[in-house]
Write a protein that holds these residues in place. Sequence first.
Motif, short mmCIF file in Angstrom:
data_model
loop_
_atom_site.label_atom_id
_atom_site.label_comp_id
_atom_site.label_asym_id
_atom_site.label_seq_id
_atom_site.Cartn_x
_atom_site.Cartn_y
_atom_site.Cartn_z
N THR A 1 -60.38 -38.85 -29.88
CA THR A 1 -59.95 -38.22 -31.24
C THR A 1 -60.29 -39.20 -32.16
O THR A 1 -60.88 -40.39 -32.04
CB THR A 1 -58.29 -38.25 -31.02
N THR B 1 -56.03 -36.56 -35.98
CA THR B 1 -55.58 -35.73 -34.95
C THR B 1 -54.41 -35.91 -34.81
O THR B 1 -53.73 -36.73 -34.53
CB THR B 1 -56.63 -35.82 -33.54
N THR B 2 -53.47 -34.57 -34.71
CA THR B 2 -52.13 -34.35 -34.52
C THR B 2 -51.91 -33.99 -33.03
O THR B 2 -52.80 -33.71 -32.29
CB THR B 2 -51.28 -33.60 -35.50
N LEU B 3 -50.53 -34.42 -32.51
CA LEU B 3 -50.38 -33.68 -31.17
C LEU B 3 -50.49 -32.18 -31.06
O LEU B 3 -50.87 -31.88 -30.00
CB LEU B 3 -48.61 -34.06 -30.98
N ALA C 1 -52.06 -29.95 -27.86
CA ALA C 1 -51.04 -29.57 -27.25
C ALA C 1 -51.62 -28.62 -26.18
O ALA C 1 -51.17 -28.44 -24.93
CB ALA C 1 -49.90 -29.08 -27.97
N LEU D 1 -53.60 -30.31 -23.38
CA LEU D 1 -52.65 -30.97 -22.62
C LEU D 1 -52.00 -29.97 -21.64
O LEU D 1 -51.65 -30.30 -20.47
CB LEU D 1 -51.69 -31.80 -23.56
N PHE E 1 -43.32 -31.27 -25.88
CA PHE E 1 -43.46 -32.48 -24.97
C PHE E 1 -42.51 -33.41 -25.56
O PHE E 1 -41.81 -33.52 -26.70
CB PHE E 1 -44.96 -33.11 -24.92
N LEU F 1 -41.03 -34.29 -29.44
CA LEU F 1 -42.01 -34.78 -30.13
C LEU F 1 -42.40 -33.76 -31.28
O LEU F 1 -42.69 -32.54 -30.65
CB LEU F 1 -43.24 -35.43 -29.70
N PRO G 1 -44.97 -31.58 -33.48
CA PRO G 1 -46.42 -31.42 -33.46
C PRO G 1 -47.16 -32.20 -34.49
O PRO G 1 -48.26 -32.37 -34.38
CB PRO G 1 -46.61 -29.91 -33.52
N LEU H 1 -51.72 -38.78 -33.45
CA LEU H 1 -52.26 -39.54 -32.27
C LEU H 1 -52.52 -41.08 -32.45
O LEU H 1 -53.24 -41.18 -33.59
CB LEU H 1 -53.41 -38.71 -31.44
N LEU I 1 -47.24 -42.05 -29.50
CA LEU I 1 -48.31 -41.45 -28.91
C LEU I 1 -49.48 -42.74 -28.85
O LEU I 1 -50.40 -42.26 -29.66
CB LEU I 1 -49.02 -40.28 -29.65
N LEU J 1 -46.19 -38.30 -21.41
CA LEU J 1 -45.52 -37.24 -22.05
C LEU J 1 -45.01 -36.02 -21.18
O LEU J 1 -45.94 -35.77 -20.20
CB LEU J 1 -46.86 -36.42 -22.83
#
Length: 378
Positions: free
Chosen positions: A24, A28-30, A34, A37, A50, A57, A59, A63, A68, A74
């Motif tokens: 990433t 980039t975010t979770l 998601a 994953l 997660f 966490l 969203p 990262l 993270l 996670l």
Amino acid sequence: MRLLVTVVDPQGDGPRCQDVLLETDARTTLGDVADDLRRCIGCTDEHLGFRAEGRLLEPSLLLGEPPLLRGAVLTLARPSTPGMPLPTEAVVRLEVVGGPGAGGVVRLGRGLHVVGRSGGCAVRLEDGTVSRHHLELSVSSTGVAARDLSPTNGSSMDAVPVGCEPRPFLPGSRLRVGSTTLTHRVVPMVPGASTVSEGIRHVHRPPRFMTQPSISEIEFPRRPAKPERNRLPMIAALVPMLLSALLSVVLRSPVMMLFALLTPGMLLGQWWSDRRQGRVSHRRRLIEHARELQRAESALRVALEREHTERHAEAPDLALVAAVVGALDARLWERRPVDRDHLALRLGVGAREPRTRVAGDPADRPELPSLDVPSSCA
């Protein structure tokens, strides 16, 4: 930026655990990854989030930012099973520091908690030497108390039998249940100073000043010797008496007989006074010896307790290690290759000879007891 994370689904039908490599950038975010994953562990419910480090966490978390980071775990945040009772607020952290389940932690709320092998026990121990209902722990606002429930093998706390009457279970005390050792304590945690860059935590290790293990030597007093018994000076008393009697006859003076009795009387009185003073002085020295002996025994107990604490701190148990890892405490990185305990491995706890030494009169010097302390190898 490359991040290797572990995705866990404790209740899913697919793989329970999967390592995932993420490539990433810093924006980039979770939420962006998601769905990917979830698919890695066979989950199709896009509404599940997660958890990491015990919290849900968002969203929007980036990262590469805590938590993270590289190596993060996670866990899929599935809802709780309907009808399950909510746990009471935990006020005691009961740790398994020895035995088959070493490293385990059970959090207890207020009330009564049974310890044993039975599946219905609040604290279930996988230990064949533990009875089905072995021990009862009472947690209240005044502290924790323990009492035996008539087990086959009685419990002990700090090497003293617990018994069927409630006994205070103080922080730091070690409760032996079968082959398992339990304790509860308050351990202050100081997170290590660190910075995060591209998903990697860089730790700044503080200097560590190691000291040699303290070895105490307790001096025990020597028992005072008995006073020598004074002999009655018979010759010194009889010679003046005979001479005075002879002069009394030669000089025909009865007064000389008084002088004949005076000298033996003085010698006899002096002999009796010295003998009595010797006994009184010996009793006084015995009383002082008993006080010094009591002080030495008290100093020995303190030294053994301090050594017991120090040796357990030198080789921490699994429960403490897990707490240090979870809190990222500074102690996690304190050992260096030049330290004598750099690769020391704790093997277990057993009876070992103490480092503390005793000196003094062998008649009053006690035998040193073995200490229940860790054994390590490097």
